[in-house]
Design an enzyme around this catalytic site. Structure first.
Site, PDB file in Angstrom:
ATOM      1  N   LYS A 184       0.869  -1.184   0.000  1.00  0.00           N
ATOM      2  CA  LYS A 184       0.000   0.000   0.000  1.00  0.00           C
ATOM      3  C   LYS A 184       0.905   1.232   0.000  1.00  0.00           C
ATOM      4  O   LYS A 184       1.469   1.598   1.024  1.00  0.00           O
ATOM      5  CB  LYS A 184      -0.901  -0.011   1.242  1.00  0.00           C
ATOM      6  CG  LYS A 184      -1.594   1.326   1.547  1.00  0.00           C
ATOM      7  CD  LYS A 184      -2.539   1.765   0.433  1.00  0.00           C
ATOM      8  CE  LYS A 184      -3.308   3.020   0.843  1.00  0.00           C
ATOM      9  NZ  LYS A 184      -2.440   4.222   0.884  1.00  0.00           N
ATOM     10  N   GLU A 260       9.442   1.601  11.127  1.00  0.00           N
ATOM     11  CA  GLU A 260      10.525   2.598  10.971  1.00  0.00           C
ATOM     12  C   GLU A 260       9.837   3.947  11.001  1.00  0.00           C
ATOM     13  O   GLU A 260       9.111   4.304  10.073  1.00  0.00           O
ATOM     14  CB  GLU A 260      11.277   2.353   9.660  1.00  0.00           C
ATOM     15  CG  GLU A 260      12.627   3.044   9.613  1.00  0.00           C
ATOM     16  CD  GLU A 260      12.523   4.494   9.196  1.00  0.00           C
ATOM     17  OE1 GLU A 260      12.652   5.376  10.078  1.00  0.00           O
ATOM     18  OE2 GLU A 260      12.297   4.740   8.009  1.00  0.00           O
TER      19      GLU A 260
END
Length: 489
Positions: A184, A260
């Site tokens: 996505k 992250e």
């Protein structure tokens, strides 16, 4: 930008390039001109459901997860195809991301594409099974084997700032490990992903369902991907706030989550530092891609005895810094990604001033650029360690300059942050700089300008900067499970 201009880009689902199930599209805007440059298929919840189902079947019902040699071949094919189509992808990056074309020779394109070769080599030579030897627990003589297996279906959610780099940093290791992927991409920069999907479908032997790319304007698609019980792992790069939502969504099914996230990294100048080197690094960092990078050094921590010297040199260095049209090879800084981000950055500058900071340079929209989401390179001086601009991620060309009273105080300032992603220490003494760097709680750190970036170097952060590592052996093994087998002998 030629490919995709004036036509929609398609989704990749179960090996087919398809429009959205309801025919919807959404506009793609060039942040340097504020003009719509094309449209992209706007995926629906049904499209995401179909993509997850395809990835699940490809993992459970084909030999993809066990055929190591075939996976290596497909990754090498993808690298070759991306290299062949480099001109199209570079143009897409500049057009929809707004990054300077010069950066496509490095982290925005060339370096991550080259890194696919490293991943292929790693997977080709990886020890999938390790003999732990013979032992006799409870008197039962047993040979123990440690086996590495792919985690399963991976949902990859990527941001807009370095799209090709981060997409490849996720799908490369995941595919090499034997996982299947549903990607996505960020709605601000969909073409990097959809062009990659077309290339993968038309120019590689990737089987249907192994790689699915579901672009869409709604962030709810990412939520669905994170929550779906058919997805075994979510790999997310983005803001810490969104990372919390991803972690909560994954917790329902106890799925593996890689995050992250944000940063507020510090450049520590010790009292013996070459100030020209310090400000050169600071200027380059804060203007690279208009400061839109999680690992960019946005706090400059100068020795109090040399504070005025450092601020003066930084302002002088940034005065006349080339920024503007990202298609100009001489430009080092382009626009922010959209109007919302530009206004957010300007609001942070106002907040900094309200809390006592001094605008030593910049602070507003450039008068000479009447179109595009630009903010001037901005130096905020006299910033207190507890100020908002010293603690929160701005994601723009703004640097906060603080003062320290010695190495211990510099380390204290660097560590006084909810984040711990990157950093730099500059000193005339390599040994002294390394000693300070060892005390900074951060996932990556530079000593006297050294660069950690590379396909073989793990990247990630401490504290609220994330969970896990991307790239390197550690990044590859994020996509693997460990199985211990004991055979009676």
């Amino acid at each position: 930008m030629t490919s995709g201009s004036g036509r929609e880009q398609l989704l990749l689902i179960d090996g087919e390039l398809v429009p959205a199930s309801d025919g919807g599209t959404f506009p793609n805007v060039d942040p340097a001109t504020e003009e719509v440059i094309g449209h992209t298929a706007d995926a629906t919840a049904a499209d995401m459901d179909r993509a997850i189902g395809a990835a699940r079947r490809a993992f459970d019902e084909t030999s993809w997860s066990t055929d190591h040699a075939f996976r290596v071949r497909c990754i090498r094919q993808l690298q070759e195809a991306l290299t062949k189509n480099a001109a199209e992808l570079r143009a897409a990056i500049v057009a929809e991301v707004g990054c300077p074309v010069a950066l496509t020779d490095g982290a925005q394109f060339a370096t991550p594409v080259g890194g696919l070769g490293w991943i292929a080599d790693l997977a080709e030579n990886y020890e999938w099974e390790t003999d732990l030897g013979v032992a006799s627990p409870y008197g039962i003589r047993s040979r123990r084997i440690q086996r590495r297996e792919p985690v399963g279906v991976v949902g990859a959610i990527t941001p807009w700032n370095f799209p090709v780099q981060i997409i490849l940093a996720k799908i490369g290791p995941a595919l090499a490990a034997g996982c299947t992927v549903v990607l996505k991409p960020a709605p601000d920069t969909p073409w990097n992903a959809t062009i990659l999907g077309r290339i993968a479908a038309e120019e590689t032997d990737l089987p249907p369902g192994v790689l699915n790319i579901v672009a869409g304007s709604s962030h709810e698609l990412g939520q669905r991907l994170s929550e779906d019980p058919r997805v075994d792992m979510v790999s997310f790069t983005g803001s810490t706030d969104t990372g919390r939502k991803v972690m909560r969504a994954g917790a329902e099914n106890i799925k593996k989550v890689f995050l992250e996230l944000g940063g507020k990294s510090a450049l520590l100048a010790l009292d013996d530092a070459n100030m020209n080197a310090v400000v050169g690094n600071a200027a380059f960092q804060i203007t690279t891609h208009a400061g839109q990078g999680c690992a960019i050094l946005t706090r400059l921590v100068l020795p109090r005895s040399r504070y005025d010297e450092g601020v003066e040199k930084l302002v002088k260095t940034l005065t006349g810094w080339p920024y503007g049209d990202p298609t100009d090879p001489g430009v080092l800084m382009g626009p922010l990604i959209n109007a919302r981000q530009r206004d957010r950055v300007l609001a942070y500058i106002d907040k900094g001033v309200a809390e006592g900071a001094r605008v030593a340079l910049g602070g507003g929209r450039p008068e000479h650029l009447t179109r595009g989401y630009y903010v001037e390179p901005t130096v905020l001086a006299d910033v207190a360690p507890d100020a908002t601009v010293a603690r929160e991620e701005i994601f723009g060309p703004v640097i906060a300059v603080l003062a320290h009273d010695g190495d211990d105080h510099a380390v204290e300032i660097a560590n006084d942050s909810p984040y711990g992603l990157s950093g730099m220490v500059v000193s005339a003494s390599q040994e002294r700089a390394r000693a300070v760097a060892n005390r900074v709680r951060t996932g990556t750190i530079s000593v006297n300008g050294g660069l950690f970036y590379g396909a073989d170097a793990p990247f990630g952060g401490y504290k609220q900067s994330g969970v896990g590592r991307e790239s390197g052996l550690a990044g590859f093994e994020e996509y693997l499970e460990i199985k211990t087998i004991a055979e009676a002998c």
